[in-house]
Design a protein around this motif. Structure first.
Motif, short mmCIF file in Angstrom:
data_model
loop_
_atom_site.label_atom_id
_atom_site.label_comp_id
_atom_site.label_asym_id
_atom_site.label_seq_id
_atom_site.Cartn_x
_atom_site.Cartn_y
_atom_site.Cartn_z
N TYR A 202 0.90 -1.32 -0.11
CA TYR A 202 -0.37 0.14 -0.44
C TYR A 202 0.64 1.01 -0.11
CZ TYR A 202 -5.28 1.81 0.98
OH TYR A 202 -5.69 3.29 0.46
N GLY A 203 2.12 1.17 0.12
CA GLY A 203 3.21 2.61 0.60
C GLY A 203 2.90 2.41 -0.94
N SER A 204 3.26 1.86 -1.77
CA SER A 204 4.66 2.58 -3.00
C SER A 204 3.50 1.66 -4.59
CB SER A 204 5.30 1.27 -3.14
OG SER A 204 4.87 0.33 -2.52
N GLU A 205 2.60 1.53 -4.01
CA GLU A 205 1.23 0.92 -5.44
C GLU A 205 0.22 1.67 -5.03
OE1 GLU A 205 1.10 -3.54 -5.67
OE2 GLU A 205 3.71 -2.81 -5.91
N ASN A 206 -0.49 2.05 -5.85
CA ASN A 206 -2.46 2.62 -6.27
C ASN A 206 -3.06 1.67 -5.70
OD1 ASN A 206 -1.31 5.64 -6.89
ND2 ASN A 206 -1.11 4.45 -9.32
#
Length: 470
Positions: free
Chosen positions: A294-298
């Motif tokens: 969640y911190g790097s992907e939409n």
């Protein structure tokens, strides 16, 4: 709840057990500690592991907090007849090495849900007996589910489901004594880790605002109880001290969410709004549990096609945002508060994040990374979910086309004194002018012009959004 992976019971109850601290730096209401002290001598351990989290290693401001929190924890342990063992490196290798040095075969720890900690737990259980306990959240992820048995994606029904299980169990007191092992393993020196900056000491003002550690956390809870009755109104006003300021204490686990819930719910006034924010923290952790990236992907794949500006083009704007030189006083005040104190008022966080994403059309991930490095409460779950909420790319998010007008927000939430505190170039302006001095031909020469007009930024953002709408 305890989750146990068995590798055989220790031969003697006097064999030491390892207590693995992570983001749970407290002695009270610490289920792993409570279980460990029942079994015999305890070896409390903290491993500074910058390898497992990779790009999510503890950020600069959080490292300052960590230094002081670990120091406080060690002092508290020594009062109980124990001490904190510090190691640096791969957390699994270090814990196994400590076990080999001391004869310990069992590890107690609170369960954590960041992807690197989940991976570490899976790796450790293959080498030692690991007993995982709940306590980092009000409820562990998966404790409440939809009627179809799925993890909740939408906050409101999630909050209703959590409320049915509240209040949490009564918090447990810290043990009166912690038995020490026959021999202590070697330990690093905290000062040698260099967590707290010195040359230059960019965190020098942090200690004026914060007291890391369990005692500081409980003092903040006690101070907040008098504000609960007015919290629903005051939390949105940056010029007031209306927020709880408990986020870093909760992030580092210096106080349990159950303790906070119990104390705040028992305070005079309606605590519902604040309690829902504690539930939001659980919600955010549920999302990273279900979607570790969640911190790097939409979370919404449609946003993968968003035409964000490349930083080679937008670098000057990004720098202006980071340094509080955008020409929008409310945004600049927030970014300067962040740099000076390691924290930003929550309402202003939303305004500043929206400005970066929508007015400047810069990918939310760049802003999230900056917050990760500059916030003392930089939580992977909260930071990621909150940024994607503002961007509109999250599973339960504000629609992208709802673009915050920073000048309107500044006036609506009475931010004049807040701006004066953090943007001294504008301190002489009256309330009618300070929110937008440029519009009143009152911009001082040492304060920058707007890096983009509100209408121009809004129209550019909406055009980009229309291009990815299904």
């Amino acid at each position: 709840m305890e989750h146990r992976a068995a590798h055989g019971m220790p031969d003697r109850m006097s064999d030491p057990v390892i207590l693995w601290f992570r983001q749970d730096l407290r002695l009270a209401d610490q289920a792993a500690l409570a279980a460990a002290v029942q079994e015999g001598p305890v070896i409390p351990v903290y491993v500074l592991d910058d390898q497992a989290p990779r790009q999510w290693k503890v950020g600069g401001a959080s490292r300052w907090w960590l230094h002081h929190s670990l120091k406080s924890l060690d002092e508290n342990l020594r009062e109980k007849g124990s001490r904190l063992i510090l190691r640096q490196g791969n957390c699994i290798d270090q814990i196994v090495q400590i076990a080999e040095e001391t004869g310990a075969r069992r590890v107690h720890a609170l369960h954590h849900y960041e992807p690197w900690w989940r991976n570490a737990e899976k790796a450790l259980v293959k080498r030692l007996e690991l007993c995982l306990h709940d306590g980092a959240l009000l409820l562990p992820p998966g404790a409440v589910r939809t009627g179809e048995g799925n993890s909740y994606r939408i906050y409101t029904p999630f909050a209703r489901a959590v409320m049915e299980h509240m209040p949490p169990a009564e918090p447990v007191r810290a043990p009166s004594r912690i038995d020490a092992p026959g021999r202590w393993p070697k330990s690093d020196s905290l000062d040698r880790w260099g967590l707290s900056p010195t040359k230059p000491d960019w965190a020098r003002a942090f200690s004026r605002d914060w007291t890391p550690g369990e005692a500081g956390a409980r003092a903040n809870v006690a101070a907040f109880l008098d504000q609960v009755a007015d919290y629903d109104r005051a939390r949105n006003l940056p010029s007031l001290e209306g927020s709880s300021r408990l986020s870093p204490h909760l992030h580092f686990g210096e106080v349990s969410p159950a303790y906070v819930w119990r104390r705040v719910a028992g305070a005079p006034g309606d605590a519902t709004t604040f309690l829902k924010e504690l539930i939001w923290r659980d919600y955010a952790h549920t999302q990273i549990w279900a979607m570790p990236a969640y911190g790097s992907e939409n979370a919404r794949p449609a946003f993968d096609a968003m035409p964000w500006r490349d930083l080679r083009e937008a670098g000057a704007d990004f720098k202006a945002w980071k340094t509080g030189r955008t020409g929008y006083p409310i945004v600049d005040a927030g970014m300067r508060q962040l740099w000076t104190t390691g924290w930003m008022h929550n309402r202003v966080r939303m305004i500043a994040a929206s400005f970066l994403i929508k007015h400047l059309l810069i990918d939310w991930r760049h802003g999230a990374r900056w917050f990760w490095d500059t916030l003392v409460d930089a939580s992977y779950a909260n930071n990621s979910v909150n940024w994607q909420w503002v961007a509109g790319s999250g599973v339960d998010a504000n629609i992208f086309s709802r673009i915050m007008a920073p000048l309107t927000q500044s006036g609506k939430f009475d931010a004049a004194d807040y701006i004066r505190a953090w943007v001294p170039e504008l301190a002489h302006l009256n309330d009618d002018i300070i929110h937008d001095p440029e519009a009143h031909d009152a911009r001082p020469s040492d304060y920058p012009a707007k890096c983009i007009g509100h209408r121009e930024g809004r129209e550019r953002a909406l055009a980009a959004w229309r291009g990815i709408r299904p």
